[in-house]
Design an enzyme around this catalytic site. Structure first.
Site, PDB file in Angstrom:
ATOM      1  N   LYS A  14      27.853  33.562  32.758  1.00  0.00           N
ATOM      2  CA  LYS A  14      29.121  34.684  32.085  1.00  0.00           C
ATOM      3  C   LYS A  14      29.995  34.205  31.439  1.00  0.00           C
ATOM      4  CE  LYS A  14      28.575  37.382  35.359  1.00  0.00           C
ATOM      5  NZ  LYS A  14      28.678  36.620  36.757  1.00  0.00           N
ATOM      6  N   ARG A  89      28.764  46.049  38.232  1.00  0.00           N
ATOM      7  CA  ARG A  89      28.341  44.986  39.329  1.00  0.00           C
ATOM      8  C   ARG A  89      27.840  46.103  40.726  1.00  0.00           C
ATOM      9  NH1 ARG A  89      31.712  40.929  39.275  1.00  0.00           N
ATOM     10  NH2 ARG A  89      31.560  39.113  40.821  1.00  0.00           N
ATOM     11  N   ARG A 128      33.264  23.849  39.917  1.00  0.00           N
ATOM     12  CA  ARG A 128      34.199  24.402  39.406  1.00  0.00           C
ATOM     13  C   ARG A 128      35.567  24.409  39.732  1.00  0.00           C
ATOM     14  NH1 ARG A 128      32.638  30.424  37.065  1.00  0.00           N
ATOM     15  NH2 ARG A 128      33.617  31.365  39.059  1.00  0.00           N
ATOM     16  N   ARG A 134      40.207  28.171  41.039  1.00  0.00           N
ATOM     17  CA  ARG A 134      40.518  29.594  41.792  1.00  0.00           C
ATOM     18  C   ARG A 134      40.145  29.610  43.634  1.00  0.00           C
ATOM     19  NH1 ARG A 134      36.151  32.865  38.255  1.00  0.00           N
ATOM     20  NH2 ARG A 134      35.559  33.158  40.797  1.00  0.00           N
ATOM     21  N   ARG A 146      29.800  35.986  47.904  1.00  0.00           N
ATOM     22  CA  ARG A 146      29.563  36.420  46.681  1.00  0.00           C
ATOM     23  C   ARG A 146      28.355  36.811  46.136  1.00  0.00           C
ATOM     24  NH1 ARG A 146      33.634  32.338  44.750  1.00  0.00           N
ATOM     25  NH2 ARG A 146      32.714  32.755  42.164  1.00  0.00           N
TER      26      ARG A 146
HETATM   27  P1  ADP Z   1      32.570  35.024  39.718  1.00  0.00           P
HETATM   28  O1  ADP Z   1      31.509  36.059  39.242  1.00  0.00           O
HETATM   29  O2  ADP Z   1      31.694  34.014  38.871  1.00  0.00           O
HETATM   30  O3  ADP Z   1      32.224  35.612  41.045  1.00  0.00           O
HETATM   31  P2  ADP Z   1      34.401  36.917  38.622  1.00  0.00           P
HETATM   32  O4  ADP Z   1      35.771  36.891  37.686  1.00  0.00           O
HETATM   33  O5  ADP Z   1      33.401  37.810  37.801  1.00  0.00           O
HETATM   34  O6  ADP Z   1      33.561  35.604  39.193  1.00  0.00           O
HETATM   35  O7  ADP Z   1      34.299  37.731  39.643  1.00  0.00           O
HETATM   36  C1  ADP Z   1      35.377  36.829  40.971  1.00  0.00           C
HETATM   37  C2  ADP Z   1      36.066  38.533  42.019  1.00  0.00           C
HETATM   38  O8  ADP Z   1      36.384  39.267  41.585  1.00  0.00           O
HETATM   39  C3  ADP Z   1      34.438  39.185  42.670  1.00  0.00           C
HETATM   40  O9  ADP Z   1      33.868  37.785  43.394  1.00  0.00           O
HETATM   41  C4  ADP Z   1      35.025  40.514  43.373  1.00  0.00           C
HETATM   42  O10 ADP Z   1      35.666  40.560  44.502  1.00  0.00           O
HETATM   43  C5  ADP Z   1      35.914  40.883  42.096  1.00  0.00           C
HETATM   44  N1  ADP Z   1      35.069  41.618  41.029  1.00  0.00           N
HETATM   45  C6  ADP Z   1      34.494  40.900  39.504  1.00  0.00           C
HETATM   46  N2  ADP Z   1      34.683  41.671  39.210  1.00  0.00           N
HETATM   47  C7  ADP Z   1      34.500  42.796  39.599  1.00  0.00           C
HETATM   48  C8  ADP Z   1      33.638  44.364  39.883  1.00  0.00           C
HETATM   49  N3  ADP Z   1      33.283  44.697  38.867  1.00  0.00           N
HETATM   50  N4  ADP Z   1      33.221  45.221  40.755  1.00  0.00           N
HETATM   51  C9  ADP Z   1      34.101  44.393  42.084  1.00  0.00           C
HETATM   52  N5  ADP Z   1      34.975  43.609  42.356  1.00  0.00           N
HETATM   53  C10 ADP Z   1      34.674  42.435  41.700  1.00  0.00           C
END
Ligand code: ADP
Length: 193
Positions: A14, A89, A128, A134, A146
């Site tokens: 994404k 999400r 990554r 990260r 996750r």
């Molecule tokens: P990825 O999808 O690669 O795991 P993101 O950068 O989108 O990485 O998200 C990292 C973390 O941030 C998630 O594992 C979650 O803990 C939190 N997070 C991000 N967006 C949301 C959301 N919309 N609702 C709840 N938690 C979120």
């Protein structure tokens, strides 16, 4: 306005595709993951609370991310459209987003859902983690949580948008440019319709 959601599990590409799509279509990129990581970098109370949840691979509470998105929409009144990445999400987040957009007399035009096998996701995220800095990408147990959170709480968001006929599923395996071309043609088909 043209608003789209780039949807998919962690590691589905994404972030990578978002960068290319915003450049081509002039959209404002809203990534809740990036917004949360800026809060952590700024050591704000919100960031500190979010960090411990993110480090466990769990979802931050809905009201926190909804409020972040609300402010981001308010702060970008001139945007031609938004690309939502990593949001919504949960179904509650999707319903809240629809309300916020309706208040602005706009809506989601399309949900592009990237499909990637679990084995490929884990391998991409571990890879990554070697360079991204990260902390949630370096530990396999956190990566698996996750993905599990995605399966339990996030996958249903596609079904929510299916009810409105908005979801287009795209294979997220192949070269970055191949996937980008498919995503772009879906957007072009939608915006000409
Ligand atoms: P990825 O999808 O690669 O795991 P993101 O950068 O989108 O990485 O998200 C990292 C973390 O941030 C998630 O594992 C979650 O803990 C939190 N997070 C991000 N967006 C949301 C959301 N919309 N609702 C709840 N938690 C979120």
């Amino acid at each position: 306005m043209f608003n789209l959601i780039l949807f998919g599990p962690p590691g589905s590409g994404k972030g990578t595709q978002s960068e290319k799509l915003i450049a081509r279509y002039g959209l404002k990129h809203l990534s809740t993951g990036d917004l949360l990581r800026s809060e952590i970098a700024a050591q704000s109370p919100l960031g500190m609370a979010a960090k411990s949840i993110m480090d466990k691979g769990q979802l931050v509470p809905d009201e926190v991310v909804i409020e972040m998105i609300n402010s981001a929409l308010e702060n970008n009144p001139q945007a031609r459209g938004f690309l939502f990445d990593g949001f919504p999400r949960t179904t509650a987040q999707a319903e809240a987003l629809d309300k916020l957009l309706a208040q602005k007399e706009t809506e989601i035009a399309i949900v592009l859902a990237l499909q990637v096998s679990k084995e490929e996701l884990v391998s991409r995220l571990l890879n990554r983690g070697k360079s991204s800095g990260r902390s949630d990408d370096t530990n396999e147990a956190v990566i698996l949580s996750r993905i599990e959170e995605y399966e339990r709480k996030t996958a249903v968001v596609a079904e929510y948008y299916d009810k409105f006929g908005k979801v287009v599923r795209v294979k997220g395996e192949g070269t970055i440019d191949e996937i980008f071309d498919i995503l772009s043609s879906e957007i072009d088909a939608k915006s000409e319709a």
